[in-house]
Design an enzyme around this catalytic site. Structure first.
Site, PDB file in Angstrom:
ATOM      1  N   ARG A 185      38.185  36.863  46.901  1.00  0.00           N
ATOM      2  CA  ARG A 185      37.189  37.932  46.870  1.00  0.00           C
ATOM      3  C   ARG A 185      37.477  38.987  45.804  1.00  0.00           C
ATOM      4  NH1 ARG A 185      37.350  35.541  51.487  1.00  0.00           N
ATOM      5  NH2 ARG A 185      39.528  35.502  50.930  1.00  0.00           N
ATOM      6  N   THR A 186      38.707  39.492  45.793  1.00  0.00           N
ATOM      7  CA  THR A 186      39.028  40.615  44.903  1.00  0.00           C
ATOM      8  C   THR A 186      38.927  40.191  43.443  1.00  0.00           C
ATOM      9  OG1 THR A 186      40.539  41.335  46.633  1.00  0.00           O
ATOM     10  CG2 THR A 186      40.714  42.456  44.531  1.00  0.00           C
ATOM     11  N   LYS A 188      57.731  30.606  32.330  1.00  0.00           N
ATOM     12  CA  LYS A 188      58.908  30.314  31.478  1.00  0.00           C
ATOM     13  C   LYS A 188      59.917  31.445  31.538  1.00  0.00           C
ATOM     14  CE  LYS A 188      55.900  28.260  27.982  1.00  0.00           C
ATOM     15  NZ  LYS A 188      55.386  28.569  26.648  1.00  0.00           N
ATOM     16  N   ARG A 240      47.076  42.613  40.667  1.00  0.00           N
ATOM     17  CA  ARG A 240      47.535  42.311  42.036  1.00  0.00           C
ATOM     18  C   ARG A 240      48.966  41.783  41.930  1.00  0.00           C
ATOM     19  NH1 ARG A 240      44.636  39.228  46.922  1.00  0.00           N
ATOM     20  NH2 ARG A 240      43.578  41.224  46.883  1.00  0.00           N
ATOM     21  N   HIS A 259      45.688  48.817  48.952  1.00  0.00           N
ATOM     22  CA  HIS A 259      44.602  47.984  48.404  1.00  0.00           C
ATOM     23  C   HIS A 259      43.390  48.925  48.339  1.00  0.00           C
ATOM     24  CE1 HIS A 259      42.175  44.703  47.295  1.00  0.00           C
ATOM     25  NE2 HIS A 259      42.456  43.827  48.250  1.00  0.00           N
TER      26      HIS A 259
END
Ligand code: CP
Length: 328
Positions: free
Chosen positions: A71-72, A99, A121, A151
């Site tokens: 969703r976000t 890496k 995020r 959030h």
């Protein structure tokens, strides 16, 4: 108090406008209301023939999701595109992070490509604040969820949903139910609901899933769902966040559903016009019965749709503040 001051200093310009969006803590009622009012101006854009405004034309937004999201991530991408930005979704799984490249080096490389905004995020609490204060302060940073900490755009789209359905925040009783301990969403929601002036915020969970000291945020704590739901206007259900659980917090999911699952019969304890919310992803039969999730009082899918307008509001306001600061 010091943490609150530091976050405010980092995310606001000298005259109190957003330049990053890192958390709700310390933001005024007037600023939260400005976000909601700005989101309102974008809310019907999805129904227009041309779903675009030029507010971020010529700007580059980079989505950096170091944790999974549906969703976000999708609504941030749509929001940026509707603001006419150029959008880059960095695929972390196939990036040079695999890496061994550090977060700092990845971000500095993106900044060298003249990015204007990072939507971040990250699994670590404080990641967005660290990036905004220590790594790339001249790129607008939008926190799309950091660890258990915050959030904030989810909380603001939830506030938008509540205001749309209830008209205002005055006099409302809101119950937040489930895994409070691991929930960044709940922490941001509690701050936003308190700042916007609801009458009562309740948290409802087994003792093992209630963070120590949560009552200092001004919430009422309930360990029995039936008591916590009594006469509330809004029920917000939370997912069991197993990815952040490092031990046994519950006897079993079945037992949790038995005691804390939102069923049709339990929902009858709330006000008859109560709305049911959930930030998603939902786990049917764990925290919520399908008949409730898909029922007439559920506004769960509306929350997702309102995420686009709310994120457009936050992105346009932060970009404007960031440009003001860069010009000084
Ligand atoms: N509500 C929320 O943050 O959902 P995603 O994890 O799918 O983005």
């Amino acid at each position: 108090m010091e943490a609150k001051k530091r976050t405010c200093q980092v995310q606001l310009t000298a005259d109190g406008r957003l330049k990053h969006f890192l958390g709700i803590q310390g933001l005024s009622q007037a600023l939260l209301t400005e976000i909601l009012d700005t989101a309102e101006s974008f809310a019907n854009m999805g129904e227009q023939a041309v779903k675009k405004v030029p507010l971020l034309r010529g700007r580059t937004v980079v989505n950096l999701f170091f944790e999974n999201s549906t969703r976000t991530r999708a609504t941030f991408e749509l929001a940026a595109k509707r603001l006419s930005a150029d959008v880059l979704n960095l695929d972390i799984k196939t990036s040079s992070t695999a890496k061994g490249e550090t977060l700092m080096d990845t971000l500095q490389n993106m900044e060298a490509m003249h990015a204007d905004m990072f939507v971040v995020r990250h699994a670590d609490s404080g990641a967005a604040h660290f990036i905004a204060s220590q790594i790339t302060p001249r790129v607008a940073i939008i926190n799309a969820g950091d660890g258990r900490h915050a959030h904030p755009t989810q909380a603001m789209l939830d506030m938008f949903t509540i205001r749309r359905h209830k008209g205002s925040f005055e006099g409302l009783k809101v119950a937040i139910v489930g895994d409070l301990l691991h929930s960044r969403v709940a922490r941001s929601q509690i701050r936003a609901l308190s700042t916007l002036g609801v009458e009562e915020v309740r948290v409802v969970a087994p003792k093992t899933l209630i963070p120590t000291g949560i009552d200092s945020l001004g919430v009422k704590v309930f360990t029995r769902l039936e008591q916590g739901l009594k006469d509330v206007d809004v029920v917000i259900m939370l997912r069991l966040q197993k990815e952040r659980m490092s031990g046994a917090f519950l006897p079993s999911e079945n037992e949790f559903y038995h005691q804390y699952g939102l069923t049709q019969s339990r929902l009858r304890l709330a006000k008859p016009d109560a709305i049911v919310m959930h930030p998603g992803p939902i786990n049917r039969g764990v925290e919520i019965e399908s008949a409730v999730a898909d029922g007439p009082q559920s506004v769960i899918l509306q929350q997702v749709g309102y995420g686009i307008a709310t994120r457009m509001a936050v992105m346009s306001m932060a970009m404007s503040g960031q440009l003001q600061e860069r010009s000084q």
